[in-house]
Design an enzyme around this catalytic site. Structure first.
Site, short mmCIF file in Angstrom:
data_model
loop_
_atom_site.label_atom_id
_atom_site.label_comp_id
_atom_site.label_asym_id
_atom_site.label_seq_id
_atom_site.Cartn_x
_atom_site.Cartn_y
_atom_site.Cartn_z
N HIS A 76 0.71 -29.81 -22.34
CA HIS A 76 1.83 -30.36 -23.12
C HIS A 76 2.13 -31.79 -22.69
O HIS A 76 2.11 -32.11 -21.52
CB HIS A 76 3.09 -29.50 -22.92
N TYR A 204 14.57 -27.27 -24.69
CA TYR A 204 15.73 -27.03 -23.83
C TYR A 204 16.96 -27.40 -24.67
O TYR A 204 17.10 -28.55 -25.07
CB TYR A 204 15.69 -27.92 -22.59
N PRO A 297 15.94 -22.12 -12.16
CA PRO A 297 14.66 -22.29 -12.88
C PRO A 297 14.63 -23.43 -13.91
O PRO A 297 13.54 -23.74 -14.41
CB PRO A 297 14.47 -20.94 -13.58
N LYS A 301 10.48 -25.72 -11.38
CA LYS A 301 9.93 -26.26 -10.13
C LYS A 301 9.51 -25.22 -9.10
O LYS A 301 8.75 -25.55 -8.16
CB LYS A 301 10.97 -27.18 -9.47
N TYR A 387 9.99 -34.15 -14.08
CA TYR A 387 9.51 -32.92 -14.71
C TYR A 387 7.99 -32.81 -14.57
O TYR A 387 7.46 -31.77 -14.17
CB TYR A 387 9.92 -32.87 -16.19
P1 FAD Z 1 6.88 -15.17 -4.10
O1 FAD Z 1 6.18 -15.35 -5.38
O2 FAD Z 1 8.21 -14.51 -4.10
O3 FAD Z 1 5.89 -14.37 -3.15
C1 FAD Z 1 6.34 -13.79 -1.95
C2 FAD Z 1 5.50 -12.58 -1.65
O4 FAD Z 1 5.94 -11.99 -0.42
C3 FAD Z 1 5.63 -11.50 -2.71
O5 FAD Z 1 4.36 -11.07 -3.12
C4 FAD Z 1 6.43 -10.41 -2.02
O6 FAD Z 1 6.11 -9.13 -2.53
C5 FAD Z 1 5.99 -10.61 -0.59
N1 FAD Z 1 6.93 -10.04 0.37
C6 FAD Z 1 8.28 -9.93 0.29
N2 FAD Z 1 8.77 -9.29 1.34
C7 FAD Z 1 7.71 -9.00 2.14
C8 FAD Z 1 7.58 -8.32 3.38
N3 FAD Z 1 8.64 -7.77 3.99
N4 FAD Z 1 6.37 -8.20 3.90
C9 FAD Z 1 5.27 -8.71 3.28
N5 FAD Z 1 5.34 -9.34 2.10
C10 FAD Z 1 6.54 -9.49 1.54
N6 FAD Z 1 10.30 -20.42 -11.22
C11 FAD Z 1 10.23 -21.25 -12.23
O7 FAD Z 1 9.93 -22.42 -12.00
N7 FAD Z 1 10.46 -20.83 -13.51
C12 FAD Z 1 10.76 -19.53 -13.79
O8 FAD Z 1 10.95 -19.15 -14.93
C13 FAD Z 1 10.87 -18.62 -12.74
N8 FAD Z 1 11.18 -17.33 -12.96
C14 FAD Z 1 11.32 -16.51 -11.89
C15 FAD Z 1 11.71 -15.19 -12.08
C16 FAD Z 1 11.90 -14.34 -10.99
C17 FAD Z 1 12.32 -12.91 -11.22
C18 FAD Z 1 11.71 -14.85 -9.68
C19 FAD Z 1 11.95 -13.97 -8.47
C20 FAD Z 1 11.30 -16.15 -9.49
C21 FAD Z 1 11.12 -16.99 -10.58
N9 FAD Z 1 10.73 -18.31 -10.41
C22 FAD Z 1 10.63 -19.13 -11.45
C23 FAD Z 1 10.42 -18.86 -9.11
C24 FAD Z 1 8.93 -18.80 -8.81
O9 FAD Z 1 8.37 -17.64 -9.37
C25 FAD Z 1 8.81 -18.82 -7.30
O10 FAD Z 1 9.33 -20.06 -6.86
C26 FAD Z 1 7.39 -18.62 -6.79
O11 FAD Z 1 6.97 -17.29 -7.04
C27 FAD Z 1 7.33 -18.91 -5.30
O12 FAD Z 1 6.14 -18.43 -4.75
P2 FAD Z 1 6.12 -17.83 -3.29
O13 FAD Z 1 4.70 -17.42 -3.05
O14 FAD Z 1 6.78 -18.76 -2.36
O15 FAD Z 1 7.07 -16.55 -3.34
C1 DHB Z 2 9.60 -21.41 -18.13
C2 DHB Z 2 10.51 -21.23 -17.13
C3 DHB Z 2 11.29 -22.30 -16.74
O1 DHB Z 2 12.18 -22.14 -15.75
C4 DHB Z 2 11.19 -23.53 -17.34
O2 DHB Z 2 12.00 -24.54 -16.96
C5 DHB Z 2 10.26 -23.71 -18.32
C6 DHB Z 2 9.46 -22.64 -18.71
C7 DHB Z 2 8.77 -20.28 -18.57
O3 DHB Z 2 8.95 -19.17 -18.03
O4 DHB Z 2 7.93 -20.46 -19.46
#
Ligand code: FAD
Ligand code: DHB
Length: 394
Positions: A76, A204, A297, A301, A387
């Site tokens: 995009h 948005y 969200p 980021k 962004y």
């Molecule tokens: P995570 O993806 O959370 O990975 C952490 C891992 O550690 C997981 O697999 C978990 O199961 C594991 N874990 C937890 N506890 C333990 C334990 N005790 N022992 C071993 N392993 C463990 N960001 C956006 O930018 N846009 C979005 O739309 C968006 N939607 C989201 C929706 C949800 C429901 C959530 C929770 C987050 C969302 N985020 C979004 C944020 C984004 O998904 C996260 O910032 C990203 O996943 C970060 O990656 P990470 O690997 O640091 O953490």
């Molecule tokens: C999506 C999530 C976001 O938080 C955003 O800013 C843009 C897109 C998505 O899930 O597609």
């Protein structure tokens, strides 16, 4: 007696941060073992973020993880910002030379799992009682139970990539850590729908009823969000009510634009929070991704920040573990936090500009800000730079 395992880097969490870190370490000849609380199937299917910024895509390309992204993802040029009666396109490529890609975190996670499985990466899934120990010593270790067996995983360092509810964050004593937090008075109701997106790029939308966003996952799957009050029970939102609110807030019928409804396949309410824990290192424990920081969200980021953290952490740990050179490891927290705070600010700014608070004064300030961003080259460029994302190591 627990079985004793040894590796160079013990990684807690197999989300994008943990999995990508193991991939980047392996590319530098460093061995790791991952301990994950959930099953492989659960981790691969979790629905989350959708937008990859420029430097995330560059990094994935540089380590051979972008083949499917380039085939199936969608590049995009920018986003639409709108409020009732006006819709503006902010082009990132014209202003910064950088684009973003729509490619769900679920797909990134599947690609990471496939690559690590192909490389024979050791991952202990469905681990319980996962605890990092002795992180202030030269001989830290992680204990956990998996498959009914107690394990003690000894390593030179531990990478805490276990998200906002994992044990790594709290393994740092409160006296040596500082936390910053902001909770917002609203949440997002997110849906996935089996319907072609009604827009070519993300919308948005500010609206007096609350924020709405139109995103997508593919040519046949749409992802949409609505601002709802905190604590909203999902049962209050029937599919018809969701589509009606989206149509109103996104401006169905204005200038001939139409929102196409379709079958909703997933529905959830997501709370919003800003959170940072510093420093991102304590002794031989290094935090990365959501384990150290959370963003609301709205700026897309969260996933990108997790990727940027491990892009800095992998060479730092490789030097520390490989040759004992601690310079990058010592600089890791400060370097990572520069970008973290930039993204914290951008996510807070996008969130507070677009979500209604119920205060009419706030609404006037938001509309004024939106008009400025959409009519001033400086305003639009500031949004575009943040962004589309700053270079890794910013
Ligand atoms: P995570 O993806 O959370 O990975 C952490 C891992 O550690 C997981 O697999 C978990 O199961 C594991 N874990 C937890 N506890 C333990 C334990 N005790 N022992 C071993 N392993 C463990 N960001 C956006 O930018 N846009 C979005 O739309 C968006 N939607 C989201 C929706 C949800 C429901 C959530 C929770 C987050 C969302 N985020 C979004 C944020 C984004 O998904 C996260 O910032 C990203 O996943 C970060 O990656 P990470 O690997 O640091 O953490
Ligand atoms: C999506 C999530 C976001 O938080 C955003 O800013 C843009 C897109 C998505 O899930 O597609």
């Amino acid at each position: 007696m627990p079985t004793t395992l040894r590796t160079q880097v013990a990684i807690v969490g197999a989300g994008p941060a943990g999995m990508l870190l193991s991939h980047l370490l392996a590319a530098r000849g460093i061995e790791s073992v991952i301990v994950e609380a959930r099953s492989e199937e659960y981790v691969a299917a979790r629905i989350r973020a959708g937008i990859l910024e420029h430097s995330t895509v560059e990094l994935l390309r540089s380590v051979g993880l972008a083949d499917r992204l380039e085939r199936e993802g969608d590049e995009h040029r920018g986003i639409y910002l709108q409020w009732p009666t006006e819709r503006h396109h902010i082009d990132f490529v014209d202003r910064t030379g950088r684009s973003v890609w729509v490619y769900g975190q679920t797909e990134v996670q599947k690609d990471l799992i496939a690559a690590r499985n192909a490389a024979g990466q050791q991952v202990y899934y469905q681990a319980s009682e996962v605890v990092p120990h002795d992180v202030e010593s030269e001989t830290p270790y992680v204990t956990f139970t998996a498959g009914g067996v107690d394990h003690r995983l000894e390593a030179a360092v531990i990478a805490g990539c276990d998200g906002s509810f994992g044990p790594s964050r709290s393994a740092v004593p409160a006296e040596v850590t500082q936390t910053w937090e902001r909770v917002y008075p609203y949440s997002w109701l997110g849906i996935l729908a089996d319907v072609a997106p009604s827009t070519d790029e993300l919308i948005y939308a500010w609206h007096p009823d609350g924020f709405a966003m139109h995103s997508m996952r593919s040519a046949t799957v749409s992802r949409l969000y609505l601002q709802v009050p905190n604590g909203t029970p999902i049962e209050e939102w029937s599919d018809d009510r969701i589509w009606e609110a989206l149509a109103t807030r996104l401006g169905h019928g204005q200038d001939g634009w139409k929102l196409n409804p379709g079958p909703i396949t997933d529905k959830s309410v997501l709370p919003m929070r800003s959170y940072v824990q510093t420093p991102m290192r304590h002794g031989r424990l290094f935090l990365a991704g959501d384990a150290a920081h959370i963003v609301p969200p709205t700026g897309a980021k969260g996933l990108n920040l997790a990727v940027a953290d491990v892009a800095l952490l992998a060479p730092a740990l490789a030097d520390l573990v490989g040759s004992g050179d601690a310079r990058l490891a010592d600089a890791y927290s400060d370097r990572a936090l520069r970008r973290v705070w930039r993204c914290e600010h951008f996510s807070w700014w996008m969130t507070t500009m677009l979500h209604t608070s119920g205060d009419p004064f706030d609404a006037q300030l938001q509309l004024s800000q939106l008009r400025w961003v959409c009519s001033s080259e400086a305003g639009a460029t500031g949004l575009a730079e943040n962004y589309a994302g700053l270079p890794i190591g910013f």
